[in-house]
Design an enzyme around this catalytic site. Sequence first.
Site, PDB file in Angstrom:
ATOM      1  N   HIS A 137     -19.563   5.101   9.237  1.00 33.17           N
ATOM      2  CA  HIS A 137     -20.514   4.037   9.587  1.00 33.17           C
ATOM      3  C   HIS A 137     -19.780   2.773   9.998  1.00 33.17           C
ATOM      4  CE1 HIS A 137     -23.812   6.464   7.872  1.00 33.17           C
ATOM      5  NE2 HIS A 137     -22.841   6.916   7.095  1.00 33.17           N
ATOM      6  N   GLU A 180       6.688   1.958   6.445  1.00 33.96           N
ATOM      7  CA  GLU A 180       7.925   1.288   6.077  1.00 33.96           C
ATOM      8  C   GLU A 180       9.102   2.265   6.166  1.00 33.96           C
ATOM      9  OE1 GLU A 180       8.838  -0.556   2.007  1.00 33.96           O
ATOM     10  OE2 GLU A 180       8.380  -2.293   3.252  1.00 33.96           O
ATOM     11  N   LYS A 233      11.273 -12.100   5.328  1.00 35.72           N
ATOM     12  CA  LYS A 233      11.558 -12.913   4.129  1.00 35.72           C
ATOM     13  C   LYS A 233      12.427 -14.110   4.523  1.00 35.72           C
ATOM     14  CE  LYS A 233      11.593  -9.375   0.456  1.00 35.72           C
ATOM     15  NZ  LYS A 233      12.495  -8.616  -0.455  1.00 35.72           N
TER      16      LYS A 233
HETATM   17  O1  G6P Z   1       9.948  -4.341  -5.972  1.00 36.57           O
HETATM   18  P1  G6P Z   1      10.483  -5.509  -5.201  1.00 36.57           P
HETATM   19  O2  G6P Z   1      11.970  -5.576  -5.174  1.00 36.57           O
HETATM   20  O3  G6P Z   1       9.838  -6.796  -5.658  1.00 36.57           O
HETATM   21  O4  G6P Z   1      10.062  -5.296  -3.679  1.00 36.57           O
HETATM   22  C1  G6P Z   1       8.705  -5.261  -3.339  1.00 36.57           C
HETATM   23  C2  G6P Z   1       8.639  -4.823  -1.875  1.00 36.57           C
HETATM   24  O5  G6P Z   1       9.420  -5.774  -1.142  1.00 36.57           O
HETATM   25  C3  G6P Z   1       9.636  -5.468   0.220  1.00 36.57           C
HETATM   26  O6  G6P Z   1       8.444  -5.625   0.900  1.00 36.57           O
HETATM   27  C4  G6P Z   1      10.147  -4.065   0.462  1.00 36.57           C
HETATM   28  O7  G6P Z   1      10.149  -3.805   1.852  1.00 36.57           O
HETATM   29  C5  G6P Z   1       9.272  -3.057  -0.234  1.00 36.57           C
HETATM   30  O8  G6P Z   1       9.811  -1.753  -0.062  1.00 36.57           O
HETATM   31  C6  G6P Z   1       9.187  -3.402  -1.704  1.00 36.57           C
HETATM   32  O9  G6P Z   1       8.338  -2.470  -2.348  1.00 36.57           O
END
Ligand code: G6P
Length: 616
Positions: free
Chosen positions: A424, A395, A529
């Site tokens: 394995h 990431e 998202k």
């Molecule tokens: O901690 P939050 O704001 O819920 O985000 C949870 C995750 O969301 C996304 O996937 C980001 O790319 C991550 O870096 C983050 O850890």
Amino acid sequence: MASLSGLCSSSPSLKPKHSLWKTTLNPPLLKTSLTYRTRTLLTPTRSIASDIPADLSKTNDKLPNKPKQLGLEKDPNSLWRRYVDWLYQHKELGLYLDVSRIGFTDEFVSEMEPRFHKAFKDMEELEKGAIANPDEGRMVGHYWLRNSTLAPKSFLKTQIDKALDAVCDFADQVVSGKIKTPDGGRFTQILSVGIGGSALGPQFVAEALAPDNPPLKIRFIDNTDPAGIDHQIAQLGPELASTLVIVISKSGGTPETRNGLLEVQQAFREAGLDFAKQGVAITQENSLLDNTARIEGWLARFPMFDWVGGRTSEMSAVGLLPAALQGIDIREMLAGAALMDEANRTTVLRNNPAALLALCWYWASEGVGSKDMVVLPYKDSLLLFSRYLQQLVMESLGKEFDLDGNRVNQGLTVYGNKGSTDQHAYIQQLREGVHNFFVTFIEVLRDRPPGHDWELEPGVTCGDYLFGMLQGTRSALYAKDRESITVTVQEVTPRSVGALIGLYERAVGIYASLVNINAYHQPGVEAGKKAAGEVLALQKRVLAVLNEASCKQPVEPLTIEEVADRCHATEDIEMIYKIIAHMAANDRALIAEGSCGSPRSLKVFLGECNVDELFA
Ligand SMILES: O=P(O)(O)OC[C@H]1O[C@H](O)[C@H](O)[C@@H](O)[C@@H]1O
């Protein structure tokens, strides 16, 4: 086990305590002189031109040319000299780094010096509070979490110290029973609800460090899979009543985490329990989650800071609270990371373990991710380290553009589980198949706690096998010119785990400088998202169209084409078919004719008409 108060002693100093290991550290095998001699041991040449995707060509001239690798050094005496010359040792941590089985040449190291000089400068500025995340206009402050005196402003130091003390104090009170469950008992379980950086660190640390009988046992909801959520709640059973639910989300709005929270709150309602009395939030102040927790009067709230990324948040309340509640010495975790940070501040490449890792990554993957990083801890308790590193590395480094706006499609792929188990599974391909990787072995010298060992056969213990398997695999791969790095720790402790986390956080940061990318944002995730939101919006339209047809007398089953047409989304017909198939599989849409295997034959309607929806 020391009482928790000992684990979170109020002393603000993270000054490392006397280490038990000092007397037993450095068995003869690993005692080495730290003098380095520069000499060209290898005569490999390696062209990267052919390996670089065409659209990298315009930035190619910025990458130092690497000689084509004709084959690695195989002479045992030369290899031994290389091993000794390049072996890195952190005495206090009992940590070693062996980079001798990566074939970089002295010429390459010299060529890279200017880049490392810049990387060290970048890191120094970052720790001083520079906007090291320019795309989001943020500072990058996870290193301050384990040494708050580094924070560039006094109020930041105060925030860090207060948050740490609050974590320790709360965990102390829960474990000691001062903070009780609503029915007056002790909390026995933790249900952590979070995803990505709000789960992977706590999961890695729990697997690595949780005692066999922790004061509270942790389990995770780290996805929006209803069956997975049901499974965790079912396993809690009546202990839901003594479960502390920690909801972790930096943004406070991640859909999967929000869904997990709503599902758990529903389970609490069905069990006649008051969720607020067992709920804890870890999130940024004034986030949706923070405001929800405040308004609903949850048991506790802990802050996340905008200058700490999710994938580097293990040393914040995100990781420290769950760990402390499990009886893990979080001060030792912080101390290990702080010691590693200090070691990584030297600008002498050969004495900087994180820089050595970055050098190896660059050489092995040609600075463009041309080889994958296989992470193989030969220790069960470090099983989740590779999963943790997948987010931290991929990431951070997996970026489309560099800081100058060039399209680089950078990255470094991480996979692996544990040795010798993985031998394995896929080592066959690693040794004889496509040569598209380098390996990082994580070696733990202490096989099991003192006094527990015995010989399976004369002179040989179970741990000797594990040791032999690691060394054997390393040799077997190297014999086939497969390169590897070995990170060695004495044993898996809060301090060594903290050091490993610090080592890789810094290596990622240095490597990002070497390849000129921003390691601290994640634009690609937002795209996913957004697309998910569009699917759900389309689903709502499909439901409305089907509802209208189902409220007619007689009911009017519709074809996929008709649904798409009425949704004014004919270009989304395939997604509409998938939405309907998913609904049919969950008894939310009924198939009047045809089958999902023949999309054009399908005619569907809803089991019941929702009149309110008609006029919504
Ligand atoms: O901690 P939050 O704001 O819920 O985000 C949870 C995750 O969301 C996304 O996937 C980001 O790319 C991550 O870096 C983050 O850890």
